[in-house]
Design a protein around this motif. Structure first.
Motif, mmCIF file in Angstrom:
data_model
loop_
_atom_site.group_PDB
_atom_site.id
_atom_site.type_symbol
_atom_site.label_atom_id
_atom_site.label_comp_id
_atom_site.label_asym_id
_atom_site.label_seq_id
_atom_site.Cartn_x
_atom_site.Cartn_y
_atom_site.Cartn_z
ATOM 1 N N ARG A 32 -1.315 3.539 11.324
ATOM 2 C CA ARG A 32 -1.527 2.315 12.110
ATOM 3 C C ARG A 32 -2.362 1.303 11.332
ATOM 4 N N MET A 33 -3.379 1.777 10.633
ATOM 5 C CA MET A 33 -4.216 0.877 9.839
ATOM 6 C C MET A 33 -3.463 0.331 8.632
ATOM 7 N N GLN A 34 -2.576 1.150 8.058
ATOM 8 C CA GLN A 34 -1.739 0.669 6.952
ATOM 9 C C GLN A 34 -0.864 -0.485 7.432
ATOM 10 N N GLU A 35 -0.268 -0.315 8.588
ATOM 11 C CA GLU A 35 0.572 -1.383 9.137
ATOM 12 C C GLU A 35 -0.244 -2.657 9.359
ATOM 13 N N PHE A 36 -1.448 -2.524 9.898
ATOM 14 C CA PHE A 36 -2.300 -3.691 10.141
ATOM 15 C C PHE A 36 -2.642 -4.403 8.828
ATOM 16 N N TYR A 37 -3.132 -3.657 7.856
ATOM 17 C CA TYR A 37 -3.578 -4.288 6.613
ATOM 18 C C TYR A 37 -2.436 -4.832 5.771
ATOM 19 N N THR A 38 -1.249 -4.243 5.873
ATOM 20 C CA THR A 38 -0.125 -4.766 5.094
ATOM 21 C C THR A 38 0.617 -5.872 5.833
ATOM 22 N N ARG A 39 0.927 -5.648 7.100
ATOM 23 C CA ARG A 39 1.733 -6.626 7.849
ATOM 24 C C ARG A 39 0.917 -7.822 8.324
ATOM 25 N N ILE A 40 -0.271 -7.577 8.843
ATOM 26 C CA ILE A 40 -1.068 -8.668 9.420
ATOM 27 C C ILE A 40 -1.953 -9.345 8.364
ATOM 28 N N ILE A 41 -2.653 -8.550 7.570
ATOM 29 C CA ILE A 41 -3.575 -9.108 6.565
ATOM 30 C C ILE A 41 -2.838 -9.502 5.280
ATOM 31 N N GLY A 42 -1.767 -8.780 4.948
ATOM 32 C CA GLY A 42 -0.973 -9.134 3.767
ATOM 33 C C GLY A 42 -1.340 -8.377 2.498
ATOM 34 N N LEU A 43 -2.087 -7.282 2.631
ATOM 35 C CA LEU A 43 -2.419 -6.494 1.444
ATOM 36 C C LEU A 43 -1.233 -5.630 1.042
ATOM 37 N N GLU A 44 -1.254 -5.165 -0.200
ATOM 38 C CA GLU A 44 -0.205 -4.300 -0.730
ATOM 39 C C GLU A 44 -0.757 -2.887 -0.874
ATOM 40 N N VAL A 45 0.113 -1.898 -0.742
ATOM 41 C CA VAL A 45 -0.293 -0.517 -1.027
ATOM 42 C C VAL A 45 -0.321 -0.361 -2.543
ATOM 43 N N LEU A 46 -1.490 -0.078 -3.074
ATOM 44 C CA LEU A 46 -1.635 0.091 -4.520
ATOM 45 C C LEU A 46 -1.487 1.543 -4.936
ATOM 46 N N LYS A 47 -1.959 2.462 -4.060
ATOM 47 C CA LYS A 47 -1.910 3.880 -4.389
ATOM 48 C C LYS A 47 -2.032 4.702 -3.119
ATOM 49 N N LYS A 52 -5.689 9.506 1.706
ATOM 50 C CA LYS A 52 -6.359 8.291 1.231
ATOM 51 C C LYS A 52 -5.312 7.255 0.838
ATOM 52 N N LEU A 53 -5.572 6.012 1.186
ATOM 53 C CA LEU A 53 -4.660 4.917 0.898
ATOM 54 C C LEU A 53 -5.472 3.765 0.309
ATOM 55 N N ILE A 54 -5.047 3.274 -0.833
ATOM 56 C CA ILE A 54 -5.740 2.161 -1.488
ATOM 57 C C ILE A 54 -4.886 0.915 -1.323
ATOM 58 N N LEU A 55 -5.482 -0.107 -0.734
ATOM 59 C CA LEU A 55 -4.788 -1.363 -0.469
ATOM 60 C C LEU A 55 -5.472 -2.496 -1.220
ATOM 61 N N GLY A 56 -4.682 -3.480 -1.625
ATOM 62 C CA GLY A 56 -5.276 -4.600 -2.339
ATOM 63 C C GLY A 56 -4.271 -5.697 -2.590
ATOM 64 N N PHE A 57 -4.571 -6.464 -3.621
ATOM 65 C CA PHE A 57 -3.759 -7.613 -3.973
ATOM 66 C C PHE A 57 -3.762 -7.764 -5.480
ATOM 67 N N LYS A 58 -2.568 -7.844 -6.073
ATOM 68 C CA LYS A 58 -2.428 -8.019 -7.526
ATOM 69 C C LYS A 58 -3.252 -6.994 -8.306
ATOM 70 N N GLU A 59 -3.103 -5.738 -7.983
ATOM 71 C CA GLU A 59 -3.753 -4.620 -8.658
ATOM 72 C C GLU A 59 -5.268 -4.550 -8.460
ATOM 73 N N THR A 60 -5.812 -5.349 -7.570
ATOM 74 C CA THR A 60 -7.241 -5.301 -7.269
ATOM 75 C C THR A 60 -7.430 -4.599 -5.929
ATOM 76 N N ALA A 61 -8.117 -3.464 -5.956
ATOM 77 C CA ALA A 61 -8.376 -2.716 -4.725
ATOM 78 C C ALA A 61 -9.337 -3.495 -3.840
ATOM 79 N N ILE A 62 -8.992 -3.611 -2.570
ATOM 80 C CA ILE A 62 -9.835 -4.327 -1.612
ATOM 81 C C ILE A 62 -10.314 -3.385 -0.516
#
Length: 71
Positions: A32-47, A52-62
């Motif tokens: 559910r949190m993955q969906e929120f951070y990717t769909r609503i916030i616009g972050l990408e799954v980096l790893k 554990k799930l690492i989300l960020g933008f342009k290879e920068t973990a956020i």
């Protein structure tokens, strides 16, 4: 009775030299949190790792989400 709340004063502008590191969060429902951070916030799954799930933008973990179902 005196107030114990502190008054916060802001300028509305952050210094350009100010940076913020990666935020780690323990979450009950990682899907559910993955969906929120990717769909609503616009972050990408980096790893994705076990629980554990690492989300960020342009290879920068956020945000790092740690699956903690027993919260």
């Amino acid at each position: 009775m005196p107030s114990t709340q502190a008054t916060l004063q802001t300028t509305g502008v952050l210094a350009s030299s100010l940076t913020m590191g990666t935020v780690s969060l323990n979450v009950r429902d990682i899907a559910r949190m993955q969906e929120f951070y990717t769909r609503i916030i616009g972050l990408e799954v980096l790893k994705e790792e076990d629980r554990k799930l690492i989300l960020g933008f342009k290879e920068t973990a956020i945000v790092v989400l740690h699956a903690t179902p027993d919260l």
